[in-house]
Motif scaffolding. Structure first.
Motif, PDB file in Angstrom:
ATOM      1  N   THR A 164      46.167  41.683-113.449  1.00  0.00           N
ATOM      2  CA  THR A 164      46.433  40.597-113.666  1.00  0.00           C
ATOM      3  C   THR A 164      47.493  40.877-114.905  1.00  0.00           C
ATOM      4  OG1 THR A 164      44.647  40.150-114.762  1.00  0.00           O
ATOM      5  CG2 THR A 164      44.123  39.320-112.840  1.00  0.00           C
ATOM      6  N   ALA A 165      47.677  41.568-116.002  1.00  0.00           N
ATOM      7  CA  ALA A 165      48.304  42.318-116.534  1.00  0.00           C
ATOM      8  C   ALA A 165      49.768  42.352-116.581  1.00  0.00           C
ATOM      9  CB  ALA A 165      48.021  42.679-118.185  1.00  0.00           C
ATOM     10  N   GLY A 166      49.806  43.545-114.842  1.00  0.00           N
ATOM     11  CA  GLY A 166      50.712  43.540-114.953  1.00  0.00           C
ATOM     12  C   GLY A 166      51.186  42.689-113.027  1.00  0.00           C
ATOM     13  N   LEU A 167      50.922  41.715-113.636  1.00  0.00           N
ATOM     14  CA  LEU A 167      51.735  40.205-113.058  1.00  0.00           C
ATOM     15  C   LEU A 167      52.042  39.128-113.843  1.00  0.00           C
ATOM     16  CD1 LEU A 167      49.094  39.210-110.147  1.00  0.00           C
ATOM     17  CD2 LEU A 167      50.847  40.363-109.606  1.00  0.00           C
ATOM     18  N   ASN A 168      52.418  39.615-114.865  1.00  0.00           N
ATOM     19  CA  ASN A 168      52.750  38.597-115.898  1.00  0.00           C
ATOM     20  C   ASN A 168      52.585  37.079-115.790  1.00  0.00           C
ATOM     21  OD1 ASN A 168      53.740  40.307-117.422  1.00  0.00           O
ATOM     22  ND2 ASN A 168      55.599  40.869-116.009  1.00  0.00           N
ATOM     23  N   LEU A 169      51.413  36.767-115.326  1.00  0.00           N
ATOM     24  CA  LEU A 169      50.758  35.540-114.485  1.00  0.00           C
ATOM     25  C   LEU A 169      51.235  33.927-115.970  1.00  0.00           C
ATOM     26  CD1 LEU A 169      47.340  36.209-113.747  1.00  0.00           C
ATOM     27  CD2 LEU A 169      49.100  35.823-112.476  1.00  0.00           C
ATOM     28  N   ARG A 170      51.560  33.060-115.412  1.00  0.00           N
ATOM     29  CA  ARG A 170      52.358  32.001-116.172  1.00  0.00           C
ATOM     30  C   ARG A 170      50.884  30.695-115.679  1.00  0.00           C
ATOM     31  NH1 ARG A 170      54.617  35.368-118.178  1.00  0.00           N
ATOM     32  NH2 ARG A 170      56.511  35.757-118.215  1.00  0.00           N
ATOM     33  N   ILE A 208      44.283  28.335-113.761  1.00  0.00           N
ATOM     34  CA  ILE A 208      45.468  28.881-112.247  1.00  0.00           C
ATOM     35  C   ILE A 208      46.442  29.308-112.544  1.00  0.00           C
ATOM     36  CG2 ILE A 208      46.135  26.918-110.518  1.00  0.00           C
ATOM     37  CD1 ILE A 208      44.345  24.894-110.874  1.00  0.00           C
ATOM     38  N   ALA A 209      47.104  29.598-111.623  1.00  0.00           N
ATOM     39  CA  ALA A 209      48.550  30.181-112.414  1.00  0.00           C
ATOM     40  C   ALA A 209      49.308  30.797-110.881  1.00  0.00           C
ATOM     41  CB  ALA A 209      48.081  31.580-113.079  1.00  0.00           C
ATOM     42  N   VAL A 210      50.186  31.280-111.536  1.00  0.00           N
ATOM     43  CA  VAL A 210      51.408  31.854-110.669  1.00  0.00           C
ATOM     44  C   VAL A 210      52.107  32.926-111.348  1.00  0.00           C
ATOM     45  CG1 VAL A 210      51.737  29.902-109.501  1.00  0.00           C
ATOM     46  CG2 VAL A 210      52.923  30.401-111.422  1.00  0.00           C
ATOM     47  N   PRO A 211      52.645  34.492-110.840  1.00  0.00           N
ATOM     48  CA  PRO A 211      52.825  35.121-111.367  1.00  0.00           C
ATOM     49  C   PRO A 211      54.675  35.052-111.575  1.00  0.00           C
ATOM     50  CG  PRO A 211      52.140  36.354-109.210  1.00  0.00           C
ATOM     51  CD  PRO A 211      52.271  34.751-109.364  1.00  0.00           C
ATOM     52  N   ALA A 212      55.313  35.310-112.724  1.00  0.00           N
ATOM     53  CA  ALA A 212      56.586  35.308-113.345  1.00  0.00           C
ATOM     54  C   ALA A 212      57.161  35.812-112.009  1.00  0.00           C
ATOM     55  CB  ALA A 212      56.834  36.009-114.911  1.00  0.00           C
ATOM     56  N   ASP A 213      57.125  36.289-111.640  1.00  0.00           N
ATOM     57  CA  ASP A 213      57.729  36.800-110.621  1.00  0.00           C
ATOM     58  C   ASP A 213      57.670  36.381-109.526  1.00  0.00           C
ATOM     59  OD1 ASP A 213      60.227  38.473-112.125  1.00  0.00           O
ATOM     60  OD2 ASP A 213      58.474  40.781-111.552  1.00  0.00           O
ATOM     61  N   GLY A 214      57.460  35.347-109.344  1.00  0.00           N
ATOM     62  CA  GLY A 214      56.510  35.046-107.757  1.00  0.00           C
ATOM     63  C   GLY A 214      54.999  35.258-107.339  1.00  0.00           C
ATOM     64  N   ILE A 228      52.005  39.482-105.790  1.00  0.00           N
ATOM     65  CA  ILE A 228      50.877  40.007-105.369  1.00  0.00           C
ATOM     66  C   ILE A 228      50.899  41.221-104.341  1.00  0.00           C
ATOM     67  CG2 ILE A 228      48.416  38.915-104.286  1.00  0.00           C
ATOM     68  CD1 ILE A 228      48.792  36.475-106.507  1.00  0.00           C
ATOM     69  N   PRO A 229      51.496  40.731-103.432  1.00  0.00           N
ATOM     70  CA  PRO A 229      51.774  41.345-101.762  1.00  0.00           C
ATOM     71  C   PRO A 229      52.158  43.369-102.828  1.00  0.00           C
ATOM     72  CG  PRO A 229      52.656  39.715-101.454  1.00  0.00           C
ATOM     73  CD  PRO A 229      52.150  39.739-102.434  1.00  0.00           C
ATOM     74  N   ARG A 230      53.498  42.924-103.220  1.00  0.00           N
ATOM     75  CA  ARG A 230      53.974  43.926-103.855  1.00  0.00           C
ATOM     76  C   ARG A 230      53.068  44.786-104.618  1.00  0.00           C
ATOM     77  NH1 ARG A 230      57.994  40.448-104.665  1.00  0.00           N
ATOM     78  NH2 ARG A 230      58.279  40.137-106.645  1.00  0.00           N
ATOM     79  N   GLN A 231      51.956  44.141-105.537  1.00  0.00           N
ATOM     80  CA  GLN A 231      51.470  45.218-105.671  1.00  0.00           C
ATOM     81  C   GLN A 231      50.291  46.008-105.170  1.00  0.00           C
ATOM     82  OE1 GLN A 231      48.125  43.893-109.135  1.00  0.00           O
ATOM     83  NE2 GLN A 231      49.722  43.843-109.974  1.00  0.00           N
ATOM     84  N   LEU A 232      50.258  45.008-104.211  1.00  0.00           N
ATOM     85  CA  LEU A 232      48.952  45.024-103.683  1.00  0.00           C
ATOM     86  C   LEU A 232      49.292  46.835-103.177  1.00  0.00           C
ATOM     87  CD1 LEU A 232      46.979  42.167-101.816  1.00  0.00           C
ATOM     88  CD2 LEU A 232      45.761  44.530-103.746  1.00  0.00           C
ATOM     89  N   ALA A 233      50.523  46.547-102.053  1.00  0.00           N
ATOM     90  CA  ALA A 233      50.994  47.645-101.077  1.00  0.00           C
ATOM     91  C   ALA A 233      51.560  49.012-102.728  1.00  0.00           C
ATOM     92  CB  ALA A 233      52.940  46.855-101.218  1.00  0.00           C
ATOM     93  N   ASP A 234      52.339  48.880-103.814  1.00  0.00           N
ATOM     94  CA  ASP A 234      52.449  49.895-104.752  1.00  0.00           C
ATOM     95  C   ASP A 234      51.378  51.273-104.527  1.00  0.00           C
ATOM     96  OD1 ASP A 234      55.101  49.415-105.200  1.00  0.00           O
ATOM     97  OD2 ASP A 234      54.985  48.179-106.927  1.00  0.00           O
ATOM     98  N   ARG A 235      49.953  49.791-104.927  1.00  0.00           N
ATOM     99  CA  ARG A 235      48.293  50.405-105.651  1.00  0.00           C
ATOM    100  C   ARG A 235      48.112  51.383-103.784  1.00  0.00           C
ATOM    101  NH1 ARG A 235      42.756  47.465-105.468  1.00  0.00           N
ATOM    102  NH2 ARG A 235      41.628  49.352-105.096  1.00  0.00           N
ATOM    103  N   ALA A 236      48.749  50.850-102.377  1.00  0.00           N
ATOM    104  CA  ALA A 236      48.817  51.046-100.954  1.00  0.00           C
ATOM    105  C   ALA A 236      49.175  52.747-101.295  1.00  0.00           C
ATOM    106  CB  ALA A 236      48.824  50.287-100.104  1.00  0.00           C
TER     107      ALA A 236
END
Length: 428
Positions: free
Chosen positions: A71-77, A194-200, A204-212
Motif C-alpha cells: 500500500t505504501a507503493g500505491l501512494n494512497l489518497r 477509503i482511498a484511491v492510488p495517486a495514479d488511479g 493496483i493490477p499494475r503492482q500485482l502484475a509486477d509482482r507476478a
C-alpha cells in the motif's frame, strides 16, 4: 519445479492466483484477452485526467489488501471518514467520531439523522468488531433493509444516509442486497480508510502484475482462450487450452479467472452467477482555476436518485487532474441510466450541485467522459453467497478464481485468487 499452470484472465483474481502458484515453484503462463491486465479495475487518461473504470475505491483494511499489496507503493489518497448528506439548500456532514474527532460535534448536530441512530451506529460498530472473519458471509441472511430495521434504525437514517451510501457500494438504493455485504464493509470502514492510488485504481493490477512477473509468471496479453479441453489428455496429466487464433497450450492445471459469464462458459459450472448489476459513472471538470471543495467527502443525494452521489476526485487525489482543474464523478444506478443521453445525465448532476451549493454556479460543468457498465458486479441478494461455487468445483485439472466464489469486491477477488492457487497446488 512443481509442474506448470495456465491462468485464464488477468484481473485481480487471476494475477493473485498466478503469483501464488509461481511463488510455490510452479511454471505459470497467464493469458489475458485485453491489451492490458486489470479486468474491471482499470484506469485510463483522457485529456490529462485519470479516469477509473467507473467510480471505484480501495478499502485499506481489507485483509487481502494487506496480504497482497504494497500500500505504501500505491501512494494512497484517502477520503475523509463519513459523507455529506445533501438536499436543496442543505449540506450536513455525518462522520465517524472515533476516526474524525474534529467533526464529532458537527456530526452529533447533524439534523438529517436522529441522535439515537448515531448511538445505535456505535453499538453496531462494536458488535461487528467482535466477529471473526470466518463468521461473515455465514449463517442466517436477510436484506440490508431488514437487517437495519431489526437493529431499530429510523427511516430517516436509512433513507438519508444508508440508501445513497450503500447505493454506491451495492449499486442498489433499495437495500435489497445481502446483509453480509453491509456487515463486512461497515466493519472495514470502521477499521481503515477509503482511498484511491495517486495514479488511479489501475495502479493496483499494475503492482500485482509486477509482482507476478518477479515471481516468474509469463503474462501474455491480447490472447483470448476459446476453450479448455480435458479430454485431449489424460486428466491426470493436465488439460489443454485452445486459443482464439487456433494455437493450443498444455498445462498440469488450469485456473479460470475470467468474467463470470466467461468462467461459466469455459468450465460448465452453473453455480457461477451470471446476473449483473449495472452502473453509470460520468466524469466532469470545471473551468480552469475553479476549485471544488467538499472536505474530501462523498456527496450523497438525499433528495433524489439521479445522481446517486457526487465524488470530489481531484480534491482527494490532485494527481487525477491537470493543474488548476477539478475532476468530479457522479454515479447513476439502474438499467434506465444505461440508456440515457450523456447530456441528460450531466443536467441532473448540474441541477443537483446547484441546489446543494446555491452560493455558486455550475453552468460551466463539462463532461470529460461517461462509463456505462452493464455488469459492474454480480447481483448479491440474500442467500446468494451460500450457493456460490468453490474453487475446485470444475471437473478435472481445472479450478476457478473470481469474486464470484466469494463476494463482489476487491477483497473477494484477491482472496479468491489465493484460494484458487491453494486448490491448484492440491491438485498438482
Amino acid at each position: 519445479m512443481h509442474g506448470d499452470a495456465i491462468v485464464v484472465g488477468g484481473g485481480l483474481a487471476g494475477l493473485v492466483a498466478a503469483t501464488r502458484l509461481a511463488e510455490s515453484d510452479v511454471d505459470v503462463t497467464l493469458y489475458e484477452r485485453r491489451p492490458d491486465v486489470g479486468g474491471r479495475v482499470r484506469s485510463r487518461e483522457t485529456d490529462g485526467f485519470t479516469l477509473d473504470r467507473g467510480f471505484q475505491v480501495l478499502f485499506t483494511s481489507y485483509p487481502s489488501v494487506r496480504e497482497e499489496l504494497d500500500t505504501a507503493g500505491l501512494n494512497l489518497r484517502s477520503f475523509a471518514p463519513g459523507a455529506t448528506i445533501c438536499r436543496p439548500g442543505s449540506r450536513a456532514v455525518l462522520s465517524d467520531p472515533l476516526r474524525d474527532p474534529r467533526r464529532a460535534v458537527e456530526s452529533a448536530l447533524n439534523h438529517e439523522v436522529p441522535f439515537s441512530d448515531k448511538l445505535r451506529t456505535l453499538a453496531l460498530r462494536y458488535d461487528l468488531s467482535k466477529q471473526a472473519d470466518e463468521e461473515f458471509f455465514a449463517g442466517r441472511d436477510a436484506s440490508i433493509r431488514e437487517y437495519l430495521d431489526d437493529w431499530g434504525f429510523s427511516d430517516a437514517y436509512i433513507g438519508n444516509f444508508i440508501e445513497p451510501f450503500y447505493g454506491g457500494i451495492t449499486l442498489d438504493r433499495t437495500l435489497s442486497a445481502s446483509k453480509h455485504v453491509f456487515e463486512y464493509t461497515f466493519r472495514a470502514m470502521s477499521r481503515g480508510s477509503i482511498a484511491v492510488p495517486a495514479d488511479g485504481m489501475g495502479a493496483i493490477p499494475r503492482q500485482l502484475a509486477d509482482r507476478a512477473r518477479a515471481a516468474g509468471v509469463a503474462i501474455r496479453t491480447g490472447e483470448d482462450v476459446e476453450a479448455i479441453d480435458i479430454g485431449a489428455r489424460d486428466p491426470a496429466d493436465g488439460a489443454r487450452v485452445e486459443l482464439a487464433d487456433g494455437a493450443t497450450a498444455d498445462a498440469d492445471i488450469v485456473v479460470v479467472a475470467a468474467t463470470p459469464p466467461e468462467a461459466r462458459r469455459l468450465t460448465g459450472v452453473e453455480s457461477v452467477p451470471d446476473e449483473g448489476v449495472p452502473n453509470v459513472t460520468q466524469w466532469y471538470t470545471l473551468p480552469e482555476g475553479i476549485a471544488f471543495e467538499t472536505g474530501k467527502r462523498i456527496l450523497l443525494n438525499a433528495a433524489g436518485e439521479s445522481p446517486n452521489a457526487v465524488v470530489p476526485l481531484s480534491e482527494v487525489a490532485p494527481e487525477y487532474a491537470p493543474d488548476d482543474r477539478a475532476l468530479l464523478a457522479a454515479t447513476f444506478l439502474g438499467e434506465s441510466a444505461l440508456e440515457r443521453e450523456s447530456a441528460s445525465l450531466r443536467e441532473d448532476t448540474r441541477t443537483a450541485l446547484s441546489a446543494w451549493f446555491p452560493e455558486r454556479g455550475f453552468e460551466g460543468l463539462e463532461i470529460v467522459d461517461t462509463d456505462r457498465i452493464r455488469f459492474a458486479q454480480f447481483a448479491q441478494p440474500p442467500g446468494v453467497h451460500a450457493g456460490l461455487p468453490e474453487p475446485d468445483d470444475p471437473d478435472g485439472p481445472v479450478v476457478i478464481a473470481g469474486e464470484f466464489t466469494e463476494w463482489s469486491s476487491i477483497q473477494g477477488a484477491m482472496k479468491s485468487g489465493r484460494r484458487a492457487a491453494e486448490a491448484g497446488l492440491e491438485r498438482l
